[in-house]
Design a protein around this motif. Structure first.
Motif, PDB file in Angstrom:
ATOM      1  N   ALA A 295      -7.493  -4.291   2.205  1.00  0.00           N
ATOM      2  CA  ALA A 295      -7.518  -5.779   2.671  1.00  0.00           C
ATOM      3  C   ALA A 295      -7.843  -5.781   4.220  1.00  0.00           C
ATOM      4  CB  ALA A 295      -5.960  -6.039   2.643  1.00  0.00           C
ATOM      5  N   THR A 296      -7.742  -4.727   4.654  1.00  0.00           N
ATOM      6  CA  THR A 296      -8.639  -4.611   6.136  1.00  0.00           C
ATOM      7  C   THR A 296      -9.977  -4.788   6.155  1.00  0.00           C
ATOM      8  OG1 THR A 296      -7.032  -2.981   6.965  1.00  0.00           O
ATOM      9  CG2 THR A 296      -8.854  -3.336   8.210  1.00  0.00           C
ATOM     10  N   THR A 297     -10.689  -4.199   4.755  1.00  0.00           N
ATOM     11  CA  THR A 297     -12.120  -4.206   4.956  1.00  0.00           C
ATOM     12  C   THR A 297     -12.476  -5.773   4.629  1.00  0.00           C
ATOM     13  OG1 THR A 297     -12.552  -2.059   4.179  1.00  0.00           O
ATOM     14  CG2 THR A 297     -14.129  -3.662   3.586  1.00  0.00           C
ATOM     15  N   VAL A 298     -11.655  -6.366   3.440  1.00  0.00           N
ATOM     16  CA  VAL A 298     -11.946  -7.767   3.159  1.00  0.00           C
ATOM     17  C   VAL A 298     -11.765  -8.690   4.497  1.00  0.00           C
ATOM     18  CG1 VAL A 298     -10.895  -9.701   1.868  1.00  0.00           C
ATOM     19  CG2 VAL A 298     -11.183  -7.401   0.889  1.00  0.00           C
ATOM     20  N   GLY A 299     -10.768  -8.368   5.304  1.00  0.00           N
ATOM     21  CA  GLY A 299     -10.630  -9.371   6.361  1.00  0.00           C
ATOM     22  C   GLY A 299     -11.806  -9.196   7.576  1.00  0.00           C
ATOM     23  N   ARG A 300     -12.178  -7.925   7.559  1.00  0.00           N
ATOM     24  CA  ARG A 300     -13.114  -7.674   8.439  1.00  0.00           C
ATOM     25  C   ARG A 300     -14.641  -8.414   7.980  1.00  0.00           C
ATOM     26  NH1 ARG A 300     -16.976  -3.954   8.087  1.00  0.00           N
ATOM     27  NH2 ARG A 300     -15.787  -2.828   6.385  1.00  0.00           N
ATOM     28  N   ARG A 301     -14.775  -8.075   6.712  1.00  0.00           N
ATOM     29  CA  ARG A 301     -16.060  -8.852   6.044  1.00  0.00           C
ATOM     30  C   ARG A 301     -15.871 -10.278   6.353  1.00  0.00           C
ATOM     31  NH1 ARG A 301     -18.528  -5.258   2.584  1.00  0.00           N
ATOM     32  NH2 ARG A 301     -19.934  -6.821   2.139  1.00  0.00           N
ATOM     33  N   LEU A 302     -14.840 -10.970   6.058  1.00  0.00           N
ATOM     34  CA  LEU A 302     -14.729 -12.547   6.151  1.00  0.00           C
ATOM     35  C   LEU A 302     -14.870 -12.872   7.700  1.00  0.00           C
ATOM     36  CD1 LEU A 302     -11.605 -13.601   4.093  1.00  0.00           C
ATOM     37  CD2 LEU A 302     -14.061 -13.905   3.672  1.00  0.00           C
TER      38      LEU A 302
ATOM     39  N   GLN B  18      -7.204 -16.446  -3.376  1.00  0.00           N
ATOM     40  CA  GLN B  18      -6.296 -17.187  -2.433  1.00  0.00           C
ATOM     41  C   GLN B  18      -5.413 -16.214  -1.662  1.00  0.00           C
ATOM     42  OE1 GLN B  18      -4.477 -20.428  -4.448  1.00  0.00           O
ATOM     43  NE2 GLN B  18      -6.279 -21.515  -4.454  1.00  0.00           N
ATOM     44  N   GLN B  19      -5.627 -15.179  -1.900  1.00  0.00           N
ATOM     45  CA  GLN B  19      -5.008 -14.092  -0.980  1.00  0.00           C
ATOM     46  C   GLN B  19      -5.613 -12.729  -0.741  1.00  0.00           C
ATOM     47  OE1 GLN B  19      -1.238 -12.790  -2.709  1.00  0.00           O
ATOM     48  NE2 GLN B  19       0.005 -14.618  -2.079  1.00  0.00           N
ATOM     49  N   LEU B  20      -5.710 -12.263   0.343  1.00  0.00           N
ATOM     50  CA  LEU B  20      -6.572 -11.061   0.841  1.00  0.00           C
ATOM     51  C   LEU B  20      -6.223  -9.967  -0.009  1.00  0.00           C
ATOM     52  CD1 LEU B  20      -6.716 -11.170   4.813  1.00  0.00           C
ATOM     53  CD2 LEU B  20      -8.348 -11.947   3.079  1.00  0.00           C
ATOM     54  N   GLY B  21      -4.884  -9.614  -0.283  1.00  0.00           N
ATOM     55  CA  GLY B  21      -4.237  -8.448  -1.007  1.00  0.00           C
ATOM     56  C   GLY B  21      -4.893  -8.406  -2.550  1.00  0.00           C
ATOM     57  N   ARG B  22      -4.800  -9.609  -3.277  1.00  0.00           N
ATOM     58  CA  ARG B  22      -5.153  -9.841  -4.459  1.00  0.00           C
ATOM     59  C   ARG B  22      -6.879  -9.580  -4.545  1.00  0.00           C
ATOM     60  NH1 ARG B  22      -1.377 -14.174  -5.965  1.00  0.00           N
ATOM     61  NH2 ARG B  22      -2.893 -15.572  -5.466  1.00  0.00           N
ATOM     62  N   ALA B  23      -7.441 -10.170  -3.726  1.00  0.00           N
ATOM     63  CA  ALA B  23      -8.961 -10.171  -3.768  1.00  0.00           C
ATOM     64  C   ALA B  23      -9.363  -8.774  -3.434  1.00  0.00           C
ATOM     65  CB  ALA B  23      -9.587 -11.354  -2.645  1.00  0.00           C
ATOM     66  N   ALA B  24      -8.766  -7.929  -2.581  1.00  0.00           N
ATOM     67  CA  ALA B  24      -9.065  -6.442  -2.073  1.00  0.00           C
ATOM     68  C   ALA B  24      -8.709  -5.748  -3.593  1.00  0.00           C
ATOM     69  CB  ALA B  24      -8.181  -6.080  -1.182  1.00  0.00           C
ATOM     70  N   ALA B  25      -7.836  -6.002  -4.142  1.00  0.00           N
ATOM     71  CA  ALA B  25      -7.345  -4.914  -5.458  1.00  0.00           C
ATOM     72  C   ALA B  25      -8.427  -5.457  -6.511  1.00  0.00           C
ATOM     73  CB  ALA B  25      -6.036  -5.493  -5.813  1.00  0.00           C
ATOM     74  N   SER B  26      -8.883  -6.748  -6.496  1.00  0.00           N
ATOM     75  CA  SER B  26      -9.989  -6.972  -7.488  1.00  0.00           C
ATOM     76  C   SER B  26     -11.229  -6.382  -7.140  1.00  0.00           C
ATOM     77  CB  SER B  26     -10.140  -8.408  -7.430  1.00  0.00           C
ATOM     78  OG  SER B  26     -11.208  -8.900  -8.511  1.00  0.00           O
ATOM     79  N   LEU B  27     -11.466  -6.257  -5.960  1.00  0.00           N
ATOM     80  CA  LEU B  27     -12.813  -5.706  -5.511  1.00  0.00           C
ATOM     81  C   LEU B  27     -12.860  -4.166  -5.435  1.00  0.00           C
ATOM     82  CD1 LEU B  27     -13.528  -8.358  -2.477  1.00  0.00           C
ATOM     83  CD2 LEU B  27     -14.807  -7.944  -4.699  1.00  0.00           C
ATOM     84  N   GLY B  28     -11.581  -3.746  -5.318  1.00  0.00           N
ATOM     85  CA  GLY B  28     -11.651  -1.991  -5.066  1.00  0.00           C
ATOM     86  C   GLY B  28     -11.703  -1.595  -3.944  1.00  0.00           C
ATOM     87  N   VAL B  29     -11.309  -2.497  -2.727  1.00  0.00           N
ATOM     88  CA  VAL B  29     -11.190  -2.000  -1.392  1.00  0.00           C
ATOM     89  C   VAL B  29     -10.090  -2.231  -0.800  1.00  0.00           C
ATOM     90  CG1 VAL B  29     -13.881  -2.349  -1.261  1.00  0.00           C
ATOM     91  CG2 VAL B  29     -12.363  -4.339  -0.583  1.00  0.00           C
TER      92      VAL B  29
ATOM     93  N   GLN C 174     -19.624  -0.505  -3.209  1.00  0.00           N
ATOM     94  CA  GLN C 174     -19.188  -1.514  -3.396  1.00  0.00           C
ATOM     95  C   GLN C 174     -20.133  -2.863  -3.894  1.00  0.00           C
ATOM     96  OE1 GLN C 174     -16.307  -2.846  -0.509  1.00  0.00           O
ATOM     97  NE2 GLN C 174     -17.891  -4.216   0.515  1.00  0.00           N
ATOM     98  N   ASP C 175     -21.322  -2.947  -3.058  1.00  0.00           N
ATOM     99  CA  ASP C 175     -22.421  -4.039  -3.453  1.00  0.00           C
ATOM    100  C   ASP C 175     -23.006  -3.511  -4.613  1.00  0.00           C
ATOM    101  OD1 ASP C 175     -21.398  -5.238  -1.136  1.00  0.00           O
ATOM    102  OD2 ASP C 175     -22.876  -4.441  -0.049  1.00  0.00           O
ATOM    103  N   THR C 176     -22.970  -2.304  -5.208  1.00  0.00           N
ATOM    104  CA  THR C 176     -24.144  -2.008  -6.340  1.00  0.00           C
ATOM    105  C   THR C 176     -23.151  -1.451  -7.257  1.00  0.00           C
ATOM    106  OG1 THR C 176     -24.438   0.209  -5.382  1.00  0.00           O
ATOM    107  CG2 THR C 176     -25.735  -1.725  -4.843  1.00  0.00           C
ATOM    108  N   GLY C 177     -22.019  -0.897  -7.460  1.00  0.00           N
ATOM    109  CA  GLY C 177     -21.129  -0.348  -8.433  1.00  0.00           C
ATOM    110  C   GLY C 177     -20.939  -1.370  -9.637  1.00  0.00           C
ATOM    111  N   ARG C 178     -21.403  -2.533  -9.520  1.00  0.00           N
ATOM    112  CA  ARG C 178     -21.360  -3.450 -10.759  1.00  0.00           C
ATOM    113  C   ARG C 178     -22.644  -3.559 -11.498  1.00  0.00           C
ATOM    114  NH1 ARG C 178     -16.727  -7.911  -8.624  1.00  0.00           N
ATOM    115  NH2 ARG C 178     -14.936  -6.554  -8.992  1.00  0.00           N
TER     116      ARG C 178
END
Length: 294
Positions: free
Chosen positions: A29-36, A16-27, A265-269
């Motif tokens: 926040a700008t990248t998260v916003g752009r992908r959304l 529910q927050q871009l910053g927290r999502a970005a930290a969890s994904l390891g990218v 980031q799409d395959t690292g897991r």
């Protein structure tokens, strides 16, 4: 629609927050916003609204969440091995610097093979690197942290370099007590105009040292030349200390560098990639004294 945007969407919906999502994904926040924004363009509707505490799903977002969650569950079932089977299998490609691959990683790969006998590893150890952003490799160990791209990046380890000569060279030409003693010695190093990374310009950091006259794009070739008595050069300690007949000189001169571990980031897991990266992180932790000796 780019399906790789859906995990981004799911993480933002959860956090529910871009910053927290970005930290969890390891990218970032700008990248998260752009992908959304790209995902919203693809579906033609807004998926989130900005609320006082973060991102709130719209009705279109709620609908997509239900569908994406179902898709994620199916994908998880596909990834989960059948009951009783825990082996990691598949093939991964790993791009590393020539010296690190030859003198460090390859010497320990047998332990990975013992732990994961069904995992195949293509070790690409060359002067230069394959690009994880373009999916040329699954894992890369780089000399510098990438500044852009959909990547997961972490510092793998520091390592130390020193000046080395052969025992035969020192016997023939005398000991080296200081920089002044190097002025009449033949130096060995990289070919200046085809150095593939600025981090390899080691001799530039040693004031008063002559330019190399025996040069190669290969650190292994440089090590062979130094060991043959042809001259003096800089080598990573994990090469210099392992090469028979080489002697470290001028102990006060130490050059520090770092290796960076990079996956897409799409395959690292993926299980196979995580098995390799977990193994490599544990390995460098155990071998810290070899990579960066005191």
């Amino acid at each position: 629609m780019d399906w790789s945007d859906l995990p981004i969407f799911l993480e933002v919906a959860r956090a529910q927050q871009l910053g927290r999502a970005a930290a969890s994904l390891g990218v970032d926040a700008t990248t998260v916003g752009r992908r959304l924004r790209r995902l919203e363009t693809a579906v033609g509707q807004r998926l989130f609204e900005q609320g006082p505490d973060g991102q709130i799903l719209t009705s279109a977002g709620e609908d997509l969440l239900a569908r994406a969650t179902a898709m994620a569950a199916i994908a998880s079932d596909i990834r989960t091995p059948p009951a009783g089977r825990t082996e990691v299998d598949g093939t991964i490609r790993v791009s590393v610097a020539e010296g690190f691959g030859t003198w460090f990683v390859s010497r320990h790969l047998g332990t990975l093979a013992q732990a994961h006998p069904k995992l195949a590893v293509d070790l690409v150890a060359t002067s230069g690197f394959l690009n994880p952003t373009r999916r040329e490799t699954d894992v890369a160990v780089l000399l510098a942290r990438p500044r852009r791209g959909p990547l997961r990046t972490r510092k793998l380890t520091d390592y130390t370099l020193r000046l080395y000569a052969s025992a035969e060279h020192l016997a023939a030409h005398g000991p080296v007590h200081g920089i002044a003693d190097l002025r009449d010695r033949r130096m060995i190093g990289y070919v200046p105009d085809i150095v593939y990374a600025p981090e390899l310009r080691y001799l530039d950091e040693i004031p008063g040292v002559r330019d190399p006259v025996l040069r190669s794009s290969s650190i292994n070739a440089q090590a062979h030349m130094i060991a043959s008595g042809a001259g003096i050069g800089v080598l990573p300690c994990f090469i210099g200390e392992a090469y028979p007949g080489l002697v470290a000189i001028l102990p006060d001169i130490r050059i520090s560098r770092a290796f960076w571990l990079v996956t897409h980031q799409d395959t690292g897991r993926f299980d196979a990639i995580r098995a390799f990266t977990d193994w490599l992180v544990a390995l460098v932790g155990r071998e810290r004294a070899v990579l960066a000796p005191d």
